[in-house]
Design a protein around this motif. Structure first.
Motif, mmCIF file in Angstrom:
data_model
loop_
_atom_site.group_PDB
_atom_site.id
_atom_site.type_symbol
_atom_site.label_atom_id
_atom_site.label_comp_id
_atom_site.label_asym_id
_atom_site.label_seq_id
_atom_site.Cartn_x
_atom_site.Cartn_y
_atom_site.Cartn_z
ATOM 1 N N GLN A 59 24.706 43.629 41.510
ATOM 2 C CA GLN A 59 25.362 44.077 40.315
ATOM 3 C C GLN A 59 25.670 45.730 40.602
ATOM 4 N N ALA A 62 28.585 45.751 42.894
ATOM 5 C CA ALA A 62 29.808 45.577 42.225
ATOM 6 C C ALA A 62 30.551 46.749 41.310
ATOM 7 N N CYS A 67 34.368 46.524 40.510
ATOM 8 C CA CYS A 67 34.847 44.986 40.333
ATOM 9 C C CYS A 67 34.288 44.668 38.924
ATOM 10 N N ARG A 70 34.155 39.183 35.462
ATOM 11 C CA ARG A 70 32.910 38.854 35.028
ATOM 12 C C ARG A 70 32.394 37.496 35.747
ATOM 13 N N ILE A 73 31.721 37.834 39.485
ATOM 14 C CA ILE A 73 30.456 38.574 39.555
ATOM 15 C C ILE A 73 29.335 37.406 39.347
#
Length: 283
Positions: A59, A62, A67, A70, A73
């Motif tokens: 996370q 990301a 990024c 959602r 991810i």
């Protein structure tokens, strides 16, 4: 971080996606490693799938890569969290790794699409049909190797029988339907099986008859595996040396369009079912 001597296809995809995200963000491996608090060598091992990555660190990566998708991810987190070996791992020492990759991708798919012009989809083959196909492999397989492949193919088909199966849409050219694989009795049983499978709610079969003439994707065998997010889809192309996987965004979009166009020129599911029934009567 834990080391993996032989990363599976999903772990390899995670490493590839993390590298793509970093490159899209315009960060070097050195810059990215500094931001997440690891060495450049450790980051390289993550991107090469030699090391796993924790959900928390993923996370952070990301966010560093800007990024905000959602679903994407979440899909990456699912890839990172996979730990338990699947049933296909029991074939690790007896089958080529690409065959195990296909089984793993199908097992985790949210939907499946295929286009077949020379052979019937593996997920819809009978045991006798599959066995005859493997008998024709060059170089010739031993009897034991043939049975390993047959058993693996049957295990793959279980994805369509589970309580919440992924939708499966198959486009099949008439040429593949007319080849009497294994002789008249085996071929007739295969066509009847195809009809029965096409009547299931989550399975759609469409036929492209000879009379259509040229059509998009002519000659290709394609398996499109939908992931948990569009950017995590995968296409498997049947090559003479085995399955080849493609997964760049441009390639995925190209194959989505190609499959859409093939479905547009094919007979409707109802017409296709009647067509296969008529071929069965001709045997």
């Amino acid at each position: 971080m834990t080391s993996r001597a032989a990363p599976n296809v999903r772990r390899r995809r995670l490493g590839t996606e993390l590298r793509r995200l970093r490159e899209r963000a315009g960060l070097s491996a050195t810059e990215s490693a500094r931001l997440i608090g690891v060495s450049q060598a450790q980051l390289s091992n993550i991107e090469a799938s030699r090391f796993g990555v924790s959900p928390a660190r993923l996370q952070v990566m990301a966010r560093n890569y800007d990024c905000s998708d959602r679903a994407y991810i979440k899909g990456l987190l699912d890839l990172a969290g996979e730990r338990r070996p699947g049933w296909w791992e029991t074939f690790r020492d007896v089958l080529p790794p690409p065959l195990l990759d296909i089984a793993e991708l199908e097992h985790h798919a949210t939907a499946l699409r295929s286009a077949n012009t020379a052979h019937l989809p593996g997920l819809l083959q009978t045991t006798d049909h599959a066995r005859e196909i493997f008998r024709q492999v060059v170089p010739e397989l031993s009897r034991a190797d043939i049975e390993h492949r047959v058993n693996h193919r049957l295990r793959r088909q279980a994805v369509l029988d589970r309580p919440a199966p992924p939708p499966f849409r198959a486009v099949i050219h008439e040429a593949a339907l007319r080849v009497p694989v294994g002789g008249r009795l085996v071929a007739a049983a295969q066509l009847r099986h195809l009809v029965e499978q096409s009547e299931r709610e989550h399975i759609t079969v469409q036929v492209i008859p000879f009379r259509i003439g040229a059509f998009p994707g002519s000659g290709q065998t394609i398996l499109y595996v939908r992931g948990s997010a569009p950017r995590l889809d995968t296409v498997s192309l049947d090559q003479s040396h085995g399955p080849a996987l493609v997964d760049t965004e441009a390639e995925l979009e190209s194959y989505r369009i190609l499959l859409d166009r093939m479905e547009e020129v094919a007979l409707t599911p109802s017409e296709s079912r009647d067509f296969v029934v008529s071929l069965t009567r001709e045997l």
